[in-house]
Every structure is written in C-alpha cells, then in structure tokens.
Enzyme design. Structure first.
Site, PDB file in Angstrom:
ATOM      1  N   LYS A 126       0.866  -1.180   0.000  1.00 17.60           N
ATOM      2  CA  LYS A 126       0.000   0.000   0.000  1.00 17.60           C
ATOM      3  C   LYS A 126       0.900   1.226   0.000  1.00 17.60           C
ATOM      4  CE  LYS A 126      -4.515   0.454  -0.056  1.00 17.60           C
ATOM      5  NZ  LYS A 126      -5.416  -0.451  -0.806  1.00 17.60           N
ATOM      6  N   ASP A 166      -6.712   4.194  -5.312  1.00 14.05           N
ATOM      7  CA  ASP A 166      -7.365   3.987  -4.019  1.00 14.05           C
ATOM      8  C   ASP A 166      -8.061   5.303  -3.697  1.00 14.05           C
ATOM      9  OD1 ASP A 166      -7.297   3.822  -0.776  1.00 14.05           O
ATOM     10  OD2 ASP A 166      -7.172   1.812  -1.595  1.00 14.05           O
ATOM     11  N   THR A 209     -14.665  -3.864  -7.677  1.00  8.33           N
ATOM     12  CA  THR A 209     -14.837  -4.017  -6.226  1.00  8.33           C
ATOM     13  C   THR A 209     -16.314  -4.012  -5.859  1.00  8.33           C
ATOM     14  OG1 THR A 209     -12.732  -2.862  -5.892  1.00  8.33           O
ATOM     15  CG2 THR A 209     -14.135  -3.165  -3.974  1.00  8.33           C
TER      16      THR A 209
END
Length: 444
Positions: A126, A166, A209
């Site tokens: 990340k 993100d 997602t």
C-alpha cells in the site's frame, strides 16, 4: 490469544505504540489464528508470525510540487511493501490528508491477507501521500503526481510492485502517475492497474470491487438462507467508486436500494433509489439534497452516520475504515438486518463482527468481500502481459468465479472450525495457511 501470540503482540505494541490502525489489524489476525497455533509446531522456531506481521520494507520520501500560485509545497510520500511471498507487491495508492504510516501498514497487511485469500499470485502493499486532491486544479494534481513518481518509479515494476488507485486516486491520477512512470522507466509494461482502457486498462476494473461485493453477497445469501439479493432492501454507505458500482450491480440483481450516503448526507427512498441520478449528483459534486428536486417524496438527512438507523435487510459499508460502530451495528440488528457485507477496507469497528456472529447473522469481512478490485487488477496484468484486452463478459465471469472461490474457501474453513458465522476468523485462517506454506518453502 495464547501466550506466545500475546507476547508477540505486546512486543509489537511496545515497538509501534502510536500506530493504532496497524495494531488493531494485527490483533484481530493473531486472535483469529490463536486456536490453530499449536497445529504448527515450527511457528516459533522459524519466526513465522513475526515475519508475517512486519512489512518487508517501508519507503518514505518528500514530494515537493508547485501550486498554481507558483509556491512550492512539500508533502510526504510512502510505499509500504508488505509481503511478496505469493507474487509481486500489489496494492493501491491513496492520496488523502489522513494518510500516515499506521494506516498504510494496516492497509498493506490487510492487502497481503486479502491477496492470499484470492489464491492469486499476488503479494501485498500500500502507498500514498498526505496530499489532498480536493479543490486542486488538474495541473496541480498532475504536477504532484509527477513529483511523487520521480521517487516511486525506482521501487516499482511489472514483476516487482504493481500499484493501483485507491481513495483520492482515480482514473485521472492513475493516468498522470503511469504516464510519468513510462517516461522515467522507458517501458510500457502495465506497471499500474486501474488504467484507462485506451492505454492498457481492463474492462470491468472500475466496477470490480462493487460488483465483487454483490457477487459474494449472493453466494452467502444463497448458502445461509436460500435467498438472493432480489427483493432485499439494501443500505450502501459511500458513493465513490465502490459504493456506486455496488449500487448499480445490486439494483441489477433485483435489490431495492433504500438508503445511500456520501459526505454531503443521506438519501432515503423506500421505493428504490435512482442510482443513475445519484451517480450524476456525485459526478457534479453536488449535495445529495438535490435528489429531492426530482423525487420530492424521498428523505434527506445531513448526517451520514444516521444511515444505519434506516430499516433494511442488508447493509454494505463502502466509505472508509471504522465507519460502522458497535452502536450502529446494534441499530442494524434491532431493525432486522440479515447481513453486513464490508465493501470498504475494514469499515467496521472492533466487536461488530462478533456481535453479528453472536446473533447468527451473516458478516463478510472486507478481506473477502472487497477482493474484487485486486482480482480484476491481476486480470488486467494478464492482459497487459499478452498485449490483449478481453471482452467485458469474459472479465465479469472470471470476477464472479473468483468471488465464488473466495466465499467457498472461507465458508469451508468456518465449517471446519465449527462456527459458520465467524467468517472473519475463517478468512484470517485461510489466508494464514497459504502464507505460512509459502514462507516455509521459501526459507529465511
């Protein structure tokens, strides 16, 4: 938690006392695997747990950029490469003023467990920065992205570390980041995922997602209750990429979306929310209050936290971490909810999953429910490697198959543990077993 794991956690807590998000994630993981610890007698001698819970490396760097007033601003950039046991580091980049090392370590650890659960060949990572793209011009965002990539490019690559978008990093930012990466590295190898279709992206990736959340909800409802989303009343928090596409797919599958939220408030429409209109309102950055101009019988509430007080069958939190409190969960259960599906990364506070378990209700943790995005990211990587782009229906079917495999994996693990309502524990155990096996075979 047994004594060995308690000592490991205590040492970690002493080492990083301020990193609450990271420590909370590790604590949940260690608690989940406590009962099976003695099934693996070499864990202590090989330092397996200590090696799993610490990132491989943390890259921190300054990001100087010039705003539209010709003033130099300096932000901080990060990349937490948590684990490449199962494949290249994979995980998103987040631009938000809340970004700090604790959040990125927590997200990197969760990404490692999530990617293990998919059974795909991906590690976990990340990254991001405390840069806030809100109210910035396109040129400011581009200049920041290019400065950020001036450092990051030397640490990533198609078989090393493949970032994605993100929170705060959408299609625009991914384009700027990948465009500058190609200039600096002199390669066009698909090192980013979530790219625009015209330059190597995959169909279904933006929706993946949200779609994945609905697919796994369908599998769970069918297995536990012999039901589907059809006819179920649904609440969805967050109207960003995950929430809006979860709403579109849920509606397509016959669900009635009775409540949605964004930072501007809540819309409740018991006849079924017009998701197309909500999408337009979000695109134009308007308040949800504008929904009532078209549907005056709908209701608007200014506090997004009140969403969970609305009566519904299924709740899908898709906004951000820790948005669902124990109090919220109690409201849901009192209102007759049958399932909570985590669309965001760990949107439920500690104790919420336990409450659902005690009431024998479906709770699907984010490391399972949220895995659709990274799954299609791997499909995008496969397409880039073969210099092909697949048909939309093919990608969608592959996504659905992956989500079914994930659900079957955690359900069967829960069945082996004699508690089919603790899918959080089951997901952690299933992830751990694969990571343990890889670590043992690869050596120290």
């Amino acid at each position: 938690m047994n004594n060995e794991l308690s000592l490991i956690y205590e040492n970690l807590n002493n080492k990083y006392p301020t990193e609450k998000e990271y420590l909370s994630s590790v604590y949940e993981f260690l608690t989940s695997i406590s009962e099976i610890y003695n099934d693996f007698p070499d864990l202590g001698d090989l330092g397996i747990i200590e090696r799993l819970i610490e990132p491989d490396r943390i890259i921190t760097f300054k990001v100087p950029w010039i705003n539209d007033q010709n003033k130099v601003i300096v932000n901080t950039g990060y990349r937490v490469q948590f684990s490449n046991l199962l494949g290249p580091y994979k995980g998103g980049i987040r631009f938000d003023k809340s970004v700090n090392l604790s959040i990125l370590k927590f997200l990197g650890f969760e990404q490692t467990l999530k990617n293990s659960l998919t059974t795909l060949l991906l590690g976990g990572a990340k990254g991001g920065s405390d840069f806030d793209p809100a109210n910035k011009s396109d040129l400011e965002i581009m200049r920041f992205c290019q400065s950020f990539m001036n450092e990051l490019y030397r640490h990533i690559g198609a078989i090393t570390d493949v970032p994605a978008g993100d929170l705060g990093v959408g299609a625009k930012e991914v384009g700027y980041l990948y465009g500058h990466y190609k200039k600096l590295a002199n390669v066009a190898n698909g090192t980013f995922t979530g790219k625009g279709f015209d330059y190597g992206g995959s169909l279904i990736r933006p929706e993946a997602t949200g779609y994945g959340v609905c697919y796994i909800a369908e599998f769970a409802l069918n297995k536990y209750l012999d039901k589907s989303l059809n006819g179920q009343k649904v609440l969805i928090s967050g109207s960003g990429n995950v929430g809006i596409h979860a709403a579109f797919k849920a509606k397509e599958l016959g669900a009635i979306i009775v409540g949605m939220s964004s930072i501007t408030g809540i819309v409740e429409d018991q006849s079924g929310i017009d998701v197309e209109l909500i999408s337009k309102i979000q695109t134009n950055k308007l308040s949800f209050k504008h929904y009532l101009e078209t549907y005056p019988d709908a209701k608007y509430y200014s506090n997004p936290r009140d969403l969970w007080k609305i009566k519904a069958d299924i709740t899908i939190p898709c906004a951000k971490e820790n948005e669902v409190s124990l109090t919220d969960a109690k409201f849901m259960i009192e209102n007759g909810v049958i399932a909570l599906i985590e669309g965001a990364n760990k949107p439920s506070e500690v104790g919420v999953s336990k409450l659902f378990e005690e009431n024998k209700l479906i709770f699907i943790p984010s490391k399972a429910a949220n895995a659709g995005g990274v799954s299609v990211s791997l499909l995008e990587m496969n397409q880039n490697a073969s210099h092909l782009q697949w048909d939309k229906n093919l990608v969608d079917q592959k996504l659905k198959d992956i989500m079914e495999n994930i659900f079957n994996n955690i359900y069967n693990t829960a069945l082996q543990n004699n508690n089919i309502y603790n899918l959080t524990k089951a997901a952690n155990i299933a992830s751990f077993k694969r990571l343990y096996s890889a670590m043992k075979q690869l050596g120290v």
